[in-house]
Scaffold this active site. Structure first.
Site: not given
Length: 260
Positions: A138, A151
């Protein structure tokens, strides 16, 4: 034709990658915890592209799931040439306000399961004349993000792991690629517990899963190490590298605070 194993293949980016590979003639092995989604995708792939598509229903956050997946693939008398580690999710919020069990589950899926599945299938992949691993990270991997701290850290792990593995396997037949998408039109944002305002803001800048999949598979087959899809995402990642970390982290923290 060769087989590709795709975790989280029932929807979102995983589904789009399955479509992209099937269009190129690859057979697919899809894994997800929702059987209805898997049946639908497999039927679509076989009817549209005349390829074979098998599925395996599993909760990928369970300890030791890689052994069950390997046994399933072996029972089909199949050896894969492409491994797509796509399954993962994110949780937002400040650490003290989150549920620790949920955070541990996310960390296990995003990092431990990805590593374990790669480890389990590496012997198969190394036997092939040419094989590929694609890990989904990501843009959050490029900096610490207050409000997405755990995360973002898991995705930094995925990116670092992929870069290292690429070098470790340099003299083998296995190529490793890591793609770091930004906001994408998947169920990720809803699961991340963003506010309605946050979802509205994200939806204005997100990419389509199909766009991400096209970039990912092109980079994979070209043997690239790392790719960030989309000009805005590339610019963000570059700035994260160029500017002082404390500045980037403060900016990221303020942006996330507005969507929590």
């Amino acid at each position: 034709m060769a087989y590709a194993l795709i975790t989280g293949g029932g929807k979102g980016i995983g589904k789009a990658i399955a479509m992209e590979l099937s269009a190129k003639g690859y057979n697919t092995l899809l894994i997800s915890r929702t059987e209805e989604d898997l049946i639908d995708v497999c039927n679509t792939l076989e009817k549209t592209y005349s390829v074979k598509a098998h599925y395996f229903v599993a909760d990928l956050s369970i300890e030791g799931i890689e052994d069950k997946i390997l046994q399933w693939v072996q029972s089909l008398n199949i050896e894969i040439e492409i491994l797509i580690n796509n399954a993962g999710y994110g949780l937002s919020g400040y650490l003290e306000n989150q549920d620790l069990a949920s955070l541990k589950n996310m960390m296990h899926l995003n990092m431990v399961t990805l590593t374990a599945i790669t480890y389990a299938f590496l012997p198969q992949l190394k036997k092939q004349k040419k094989s590929f691993i694609l890990n989904i990270a990501s843009t959050a991997a490029y900096q610490a993000i207050p409000g997405l701290s755990v995360y973002a850290a898991t995705k930094s792990f995925v990116l670092s792991f992929s870069r290292s593995l690429k070098i470790e396997l340099m003299n083998s037949t296995v190529s490793v690629t890591c793609i770091s998408p930004g906001p994408t039109n998947t169920s990720f944002m809803e699961r991340a517990n963003l506010s309605e305002r946050g979802l509205e803001l994200v939806n204005k800048v997100h990419m389509q899963s199909e766009q991400v999949a096209r970039v990912a598979i092109k980079a994979l087959l070209a043997g690239k190490t790392e790719v960030v899809p989309g000009l805005k995402n590339k610019a963000t990642s570059f700035l994260s590298w160029l500017l002082p970390k404390f500045l980037i982290e403060r900016i990221a923290g303020k942006l996330i605070k507005n969507v929590l």
